[in-house]
Scaffold this active site. Structure first.
Site, PDB file in Angstrom:
ATOM      1  N   HIS A 235      45.659  -0.179  28.056  1.00  0.00           N
ATOM      2  CA  HIS A 235      44.946  -1.592  27.499  1.00  0.00           C
ATOM      3  C   HIS A 235      44.779  -1.586  25.963  1.00  0.00           C
ATOM      4  O   HIS A 235      43.565  -1.543  25.338  1.00  0.00           O
ATOM      5  CB  HIS A 235      43.535  -1.760  28.280  1.00  0.00           C
ATOM      6  CG  HIS A 235      42.696  -0.456  28.636  1.00  0.00           C
ATOM      7  ND1 HIS A 235      42.621   0.670  27.659  1.00  0.00           N
ATOM      8  CD2 HIS A 235      41.994  -0.020  29.353  1.00  0.00           C
ATOM      9  CE1 HIS A 235      41.903   1.516  28.095  1.00  0.00           C
ATOM     10  NE2 HIS A 235      41.456   1.235  29.171  1.00  0.00           N
ATOM     11  N   ASP A 306      43.508  -2.888  34.946  1.00  0.00           N
ATOM     12  CA  ASP A 306      42.356  -2.071  34.753  1.00  0.00           C
ATOM     13  C   ASP A 306      41.163  -2.791  35.708  1.00  0.00           C
ATOM     14  O   ASP A 306      40.013  -3.086  35.405  1.00  0.00           O
ATOM     15  CB  ASP A 306      41.851  -2.391  33.469  1.00  0.00           C
ATOM     16  CG  ASP A 306      40.623  -1.203  32.977  1.00  0.00           C
ATOM     17  OD1 ASP A 306      40.534  -0.326  33.661  1.00  0.00           O
ATOM     18  OD2 ASP A 306      40.167  -1.391  31.936  1.00  0.00           O
TER      19      ASP A 306
END
Ligand code: DOR
Length: 448
Positions: A235, A306
């Protein structure tokens, strides 16, 4: 004599490694065994894909399904149901559970909990801690393990390796690609007061600022270079890291998330409050633009959701005591395909990011492309479906999505895993039959 296949996916627009082709796909024993002109193959079971796109099965390489220890938010069964409903055929699940997934026993426990309960294929990360550094080379080779995960900054749960000495020890001990959450823990501690003073999630990108991310990413790459270890930077959220990582592609693969490509600050915090709170944070529009640029420049290898559900009750607390994370495994495909339809990336690039990218970075066996001999995993989508994503579509236990009200222009129609229809037209079919994902590095640990 006419050959009868177990399954034929008939007449869809197939995303092959060579481009789009309208074709029939013949499947036997869970594998792709034949391509032929549309409407020519016969089968016991026919999936009529005319007018639909047939993508390789989408793999989400970053989800938190919270089992054991967080089952009130999600579990392996509910998380995998959400994945299948969203067109996802396989997941890599994160180790910040309670207790953490940081030992052989914990990995084996997850595999046995997954068996007969998970709808999609799966692999589990093992978390690095200061107590298992000398075992990581063994742990990463366990059956169904996607490799080691390191938290350089603390997020949900207790997993943390905050200093360079331990980071280097971890990277020295093993060979597979290591996935890393790169936020600098000392800087997070130092700046937490900014979040406390503001008491509103709009301060989240101020507390966990660009330097928090960039410092950790630079430290990580330096450690990776010293040890010659390949890493996967999870991320990535800043323009500065993307610029830096574009020069480090020999060692580092790069992930970003649909959230960082779709939501932006301060808008998301004003609209969604703590629901938009995740680590690393959703940042201002210029970071989002740089992440899109990195997608289209090829710097980003993988999109992971995520998926990190927390309940609305937990999110209703006072920031920054509220937990970070949003559900996302079910919305990844429709949100990103809506970006495809809007011209933000090509369909081929989307498939590169969620199928070929995971295959390339992690050495998946039999997944990531539609090719003879590969698993018959298909994400079948309607690229012309106007609909609105809403909380009541969400299969996750938390029952909410940051995309409530999002006007999507494409939707997952079916999820086929190793030749089995697992989801069709918003219904889960049959029984959960997900299996451990196989990796080139650990083929010896798996039965065939
Ligand atoms: O926002 C996040 N939530 N980021 C993480 O790294 C962990 C995750 C979680 O487990 O809640």
């Amino acid at each position: 004599m006419t050959e009868i296949f177990d399954l034929v996916v008939r007449g869809g627009t197939v995303v092959t490694p060579g481009g789009l082709a309208v074709a029939d796909i013949g499947v036997n024993d869970g594998r792709i065994v034949r391509f032929a002109a549309s409407n020519t193959l016969q089968a016991g079971e026919v999936f009529d894909a005319q007018g639909l796109h047939v993508l390789p099965g989408v793999i989400d390489t970053q989800v938190h399904f919270r089992e054991p220890g967080g089952e009130h938010k999600e579990d392996l069964a509910s998380g995998a149901a959400a994945a299948a409903m969203g067109g996802v055929v396989g997941v890599f699940e994160m180790p910040n559970t309670n207790p953490s997934t940081d030992s052989v026993e914990a990995l084996q426990d997850k595999l046995s909990r997954a068996s007969g309960r998970m709808w999609v294929d799966h692999a589990f990360y093992v978390g690095a801690t200061d107590r298992n550094l000398d075992q990581l080379n063994v742990l990463e080779l366990e059956k169904g393990c996607s490799g080691v995960k390191i938290f350089m900054g603390s997020s949900t749960g207790g997993l943390l390796l905050e200093d360079d000495a331990n980071l280097i020890k971890a990277l020295k001990n093993g060979h597979r690609r290591v996935a890393v959450h790169a936020e600098d823990e000392p800087r997070l501690r130092e700046r937490k007061k900014l979040a406390e003073e503001a008491a509103h999630p709009r301060a989240h990108p101020l507390w966990r600022d660009v330097d928090t991310a960039l410092t950790a990413t630079r430290r990580l790459i330096s450690a990776a270079r010293q040890t010659g270890r390949k890493v996967h930077v999870l991320h990535v959220t800043t323009a500065e890291e993307m610029q830096f990582l574009a020069t480090q592609k020999d060692l580092a693969t790069v992930e970003t998330t649909p959230n960082h490509l779709t939501l932006f600050a301060p808008d998301c915090y004003e609209r969604l409050g703590t629901r938009a709170q995740m680590n690393p944070p959703v940042r201002e529009a210029h970071h989002q633009a740089a992440i899109w640029q990195a997608i289209n420049d090829g710097v980003v290898d993988i999109l992971g959701s995520d998926h990190a559900p927390h309940t609305l009750q937990e999110k209703a607390g006072t920031y920054p005591a509220t937990p970070s994370g949003m559900p996302g495994v079910q919305t990844l495909v429709p949100v990103m395909l809506t970006h495809v339809n809007a011209g933000k990336l090509s369909l081929g690039r989307f498939v590169d990011l969620v199928c070929a990218g995971p295959q390339r970075a992690f050495g998946l066996v039999g997944k990531g492309r539609i090719a003879l001999g590969y698993d018959a995993d298909f994400t079948i989508v309607d690229m012309q479906a106007d609909w609105e994503i809403s909380d009541d579509w969400i299969m996750s236990k938390c029952s909410w999505t940051p995309y409530h009200g999002f006007k999507a222009s494409a939707r997952p129609i079916a999820t086929i895993i190793r030749g089995q229809q697992v989801m069709r037209d918003n219904q889960l079919l049959g029984q959960p039959g997900g299996k451990p994902i196989r990796f080139q590095d650990t083929l010896g640990t798996m039965e065939h």
